[in-house]
Design an enzyme around this catalytic site. Structure first.
Site, mmCIF file in Angstrom:
data_model
loop_
_atom_site.group_PDB
_atom_site.id
_atom_site.type_symbol
_atom_site.label_atom_id
_atom_site.label_comp_id
_atom_site.label_asym_id
_atom_site.label_seq_id
_atom_site.Cartn_x
_atom_site.Cartn_y
_atom_site.Cartn_z
ATOM 1 N N ARG A 23 -30.031 128.264 -24.991
ATOM 2 C CA ARG A 23 -30.458 129.451 -24.007
ATOM 3 C C ARG A 23 -30.345 128.945 -22.833
ATOM 4 N NH1 ARG A 23 -35.651 131.167 -26.484
ATOM 5 N NH2 ARG A 23 -35.553 128.857 -26.925
ATOM 6 N N ASN B 165 -32.892 133.388 -29.009
ATOM 7 C CA ASN B 165 -32.957 132.903 -30.536
ATOM 8 C C ASN B 165 -33.262 133.841 -31.439
ATOM 9 O OD1 ASN B 165 -32.637 130.182 -29.819
ATOM 10 N ND2 ASN B 165 -34.429 129.804 -30.023
#
Length: 91
Positions: free
Chosen positions: A18, A36
């Site tokens: 990320r 996520n």
């Protein structure tokens, strides 16, 4: 402006994916978010100029050094209302 919802599967959680995606998106001048998913995948909404969105999708197929990307699926999406690109809470 075009937008795509990317779903990245493989070993993509717990490897800095990320944070890496945020840096890539900001470098490309994209808007959107990354998060996520409960199934172990990462999902990203990317919006911007066509070439930049495509470059992000290609970069996501490689990912950061520790990631092992198995697949990236793309779906058309609506551009986000917010400016910038950010990490979102898991969801």
């Amino acid at each position: 402006m075009i937008a795509r919802l990317l779903t990245i599967a493989g070993r993509v959680q717990g490897v800095g994916y990320r944070d890496w995606a945020v840096k890539q998106a900001l470098r490309l001048g994209l808007r959107g978010w990354v998060r996520n998913r409960p199934d172990g995948s990462v999902q990203a909404l990317v919006a911007g100029q066509g070439a930049a969105v495509q470059a992000m999708a290609e970069a996501c197929r490689r990912g950061p050094l520790l990631a092992r990307v198995a697949s990236v699926t793309e779906a058309p999406a609506e551009p986000p209302a917010e400016e910038g690109f950010a990490r979102r809470a898991d969801g």
